[in-house]
Design a protein around this motif. Structure first.
Motif, short mmCIF file in Angstrom:
data_model
loop_
_atom_site.label_atom_id
_atom_site.label_comp_id
_atom_site.label_asym_id
_atom_site.label_seq_id
_atom_site.Cartn_x
_atom_site.Cartn_y
_atom_site.Cartn_z
N PRO A 107 0.83 -1.22 0.00
CA PRO A 107 0.00 0.00 0.00
C PRO A 107 0.85 1.25 0.00
N LEU A 108 0.33 2.33 -0.54
CA LEU A 108 0.98 3.63 -0.45
C LEU A 108 0.76 4.16 0.96
N ARG A 109 1.84 4.51 1.64
CA ARG A 109 1.77 4.79 3.06
C ARG A 109 1.56 6.28 3.34
N ALA A 110 0.83 6.53 4.44
CA ALA A 110 0.53 7.89 4.84
C ALA A 110 1.77 8.64 5.31
N SER A 111 2.79 7.92 5.74
CA SER A 111 4.00 8.57 6.26
C SER A 111 4.90 9.10 5.16
N SER A 112 4.60 8.79 3.91
CA SER A 112 5.46 9.20 2.79
C SER A 112 4.75 10.25 1.94
N ASP A 113 5.38 11.44 1.80
CA ASP A 113 4.82 12.49 0.94
C ASP A 113 4.81 12.05 -0.52
N ALA A 114 5.84 11.30 -0.93
CA ALA A 114 5.91 10.83 -2.31
C ALA A 114 4.76 9.87 -2.60
N ASP A 115 4.42 9.01 -1.63
CA ASP A 115 3.31 8.08 -1.81
C ASP A 115 1.98 8.82 -1.90
N LYS A 116 1.85 9.90 -1.11
CA LYS A 116 0.62 10.70 -1.18
C LYS A 116 0.44 11.31 -2.57
N GLN A 117 1.52 11.81 -3.15
CA GLN A 117 1.45 12.41 -4.48
C GLN A 117 1.12 11.35 -5.54
N LYS A 118 1.71 10.14 -5.38
CA LYS A 118 1.41 9.06 -6.32
C LYS A 118 -0.07 8.67 -6.26
N ALA A 119 -0.61 8.61 -5.04
CA ALA A 119 -2.01 8.25 -4.88
C ALA A 119 -2.92 9.28 -5.56
N SER A 182 -6.43 -8.61 13.52
CA SER A 182 -5.30 -8.05 14.27
C SER A 182 -4.79 -9.04 15.31
N ARG A 183 -5.70 -9.81 15.89
CA ARG A 183 -5.27 -10.83 16.87
C ARG A 183 -4.47 -11.93 16.18
N VAL A 184 -4.95 -12.40 15.04
CA VAL A 184 -4.32 -13.53 14.37
C VAL A 184 -3.08 -13.11 13.58
N VAL A 185 -3.21 -12.05 12.79
CA VAL A 185 -2.14 -11.66 11.85
C VAL A 185 -1.18 -10.64 12.46
N GLY A 186 -1.70 -9.73 13.26
CA GLY A 186 -0.88 -8.65 13.80
C GLY A 186 -1.49 -7.31 13.41
N ASP A 187 -0.89 -6.25 13.88
CA ASP A 187 -1.42 -4.91 13.61
C ASP A 187 -1.45 -4.62 12.12
N ALA A 188 -2.49 -3.92 11.70
CA ALA A 188 -2.66 -3.59 10.29
C ALA A 188 -1.71 -2.48 9.87
N SER A 189 -1.32 -2.50 8.59
CA SER A 189 -0.62 -1.36 8.00
C SER A 189 -1.68 -0.41 7.46
N VAL A 190 -1.39 0.89 7.48
CA VAL A 190 -2.38 1.91 7.11
C VAL A 190 -1.89 2.66 5.88
N ASP A 191 -2.78 2.84 4.90
CA ASP A 191 -2.39 3.50 3.67
C ASP A 191 -2.62 5.01 3.76
N VAL A 192 -2.46 5.70 2.63
CA VAL A 192 -2.54 7.17 2.61
C VAL A 192 -3.92 7.69 2.98
#
Length: 458
Positions: A107-119, A182-192
């Protein structure tokens, strides 16, 4: 450019052609013009890829289309919260990019400005992609290809069959929740856009199912190597703890312990009570759904083992047939639906289990049938009604006879040369306490005395 009102869509720009792509219960090979999937229905979806159709690592992610807010925020610990989307948000346009280094979708991540522009750029270009035919319309089942003279080939869509396929997927995922994933797999990653994604691979495993051979296997090093391939840390499955060798309470002795070993209702209740009662049953059903679908799509070995453990726990319960009637009904209903999709796995689901195949399930169902008819004793029961549907289906599909009473367990058989021999079937000797499972009477005093004499002789 013509304005297009977007339907829920997932974009996968720059995906290499001839890549194996799977969405829910269908798979296909990508073409150079493939850029994503549109018209996603509301609910849970699982998108995964593999470099080849077989013998390659498959990687995918769970995501939710629509309003995830009714599930609520799941708190795994004080700092981990799964963000919730709101009902008044715009139609979902999800962008996952192809990582050429790891050969996976990320996923394009919220922490990256470049990913936000790509989205923003990909979303702005959505109309053009749509007009070029670069978006695959979501289908729950593979459509038939129809070729008419003088016309290009088209896919024929059976609306009734398509509606049934979507309902099947809904019934296969209706117990999933952000909390369970989240219990089985782990914490989710969050996109932009603040959407959650839970990543799973065909190599994901629980600690109890991993092969740890001293001197040959370095678990930490193996995890690091997989992280390099995946581009993100591989989480370990946190399945519900099931110990089928100990299904009685702490301190139980004698008759109580024996009964708890034969009827695992106490162990099921103890597992459920780790949560609230209703949520605990939902967790068991949700994990049955999750593990089965990860076998179906990723052929994940650890999920296959947990699926079998869950079924063995539930189908060896007696008191729960009466005390947890609606839960047992839902398990049987889900199992029948899952069995109807077993052929979706390459080679068949049971072939993944080695030599045993479906024999483990046939034995479990035979044992459960015996317990069921002893508990309900001729009375009407929703559990009995659901089991009869399951029994009829496996009889027709696999030719499994679940009624032990119709079998002749001992008799004379004439061989080709005319000689007659007596045969004895040892199936279910464990349940009947026969053969090697028969109880044995031991005289402890005589044994102790004999041990003393032998000691003196030595």
């Amino acid at each position: 450019m013509t304005s297009v009102s977007p339907s829920p869509t997932i974009l996968v720009p720059h995906l290499p052609p001839k890549t194996l792509v799977g969405i829910d219960l269908i798979t296909f090979t990508s073409t150079p013009n493939f850029h994503g999937i549109r018209d996603l229905p509301a609910g849970w979806h699982f998108l995964y890829t593999g470099t080849t159709e077989s013998l390659s690592l498959r990687c995918g992610g769970w995501f939710f289309v629509g309003d995830i807010h009714p599930f609520g925020a799941y708190k795994k610990d004080e700092s981990a919260l799964v963000p919730a989307q709101h009902a008044n948000s715009a139609p979902d346009v999800i962008v996952w990019r192809w990582n050429t280094d790891t050969e996976t979708l990320t996923p394009l991540r919220a922490s990256s400005d470049a990913d936000k522009q790509k989205a923003m750029r990909h979303k702005a270009n959505l109309g053009a992609i749509w007009q070029r035919g670069g978006l695959f319309s979501y289908r729950s089942r593979v459509s038939s290809l129809v070729q008419e003279a003088g016309r290009p080939a088209q896919f024929e869509i059976d609306e009734e069959d398509e509606a049934e396929g979507r309902q099947n997927w809904l019934d296969l995922t209706n117990r999933l929740s952000p909390g369970l994933l989240s219990r089985v797999v782990g914490d989710a990653s969050v996109d932009v856009d603040g959407r959650s994604r839970w990543m799973v691979t065909s190599a994901s495993t629980a600690q109890r199912d991993s092969d740890d051979i001293p001197g040959l296997t370095d678990t930490a090093q193996a995890a690091e190597e997989l992280e390099k391939v995946m581009g993100e840390k591989e989480s370990e499955f946190s399945f519900l703890p099931i110990d089928l060798k100990r299904t009685w309470r702490e301190g139980a002795i004698g008759r109580e312990r024996t009964e708890a070993a034969q009827d695992r209702s106490w162990a099921l209740g103890d597992l459920v009570q780790q949560f609230s009662d209703a949520d605990g049953e939902a967790q068991v059903l949700g994990e049955l759904q999750f593990t089965f679908l990860m076998v179906l799509t990723l052929m994940n070995y650890s999920c296959l083992q947990q699926w079998k453990r869950l079924l063995e726990l539930v189908l060896t319960c007696r008191n729960a047939i009466r005390d947890r009637e609606s839960f047992m009904r839902d398990v049987l209903r889900l199992l029948l639906l899952q069995l109807k999709r077993c052929d979706d796995v390459e080679g068949g689901l049971f072939d993944l289990d080695g030599e045993e195949g479906g024999e483990f399930l046939r034995r479990l169902l035979m044992r459960f049938r015996r317990s069921l008819y002893e508990v309900v004793d001729g009375t009407e029961s929703v559990v009995k009604s659901e089991f009869e549907k399951l029994e009829a289906w496996v009889k027709d599909e696999y030719d499994w006879e679940l009624n032990r009473e119709v079998f002749v367990r001992r008799g004379m058989v004439q061989l080709e040369d005319g000689e007659e021999v007596e045969l004895d079937m040892h199936d279910n000797d464990e349940d009947d306490e026969l053969g090697e499972y028969a109880p044995m009477v031991v005289d402890l005093e005589e044994g102790s005395a004999q041990g003393g004499e032998d000691s003196d002789d030595n």
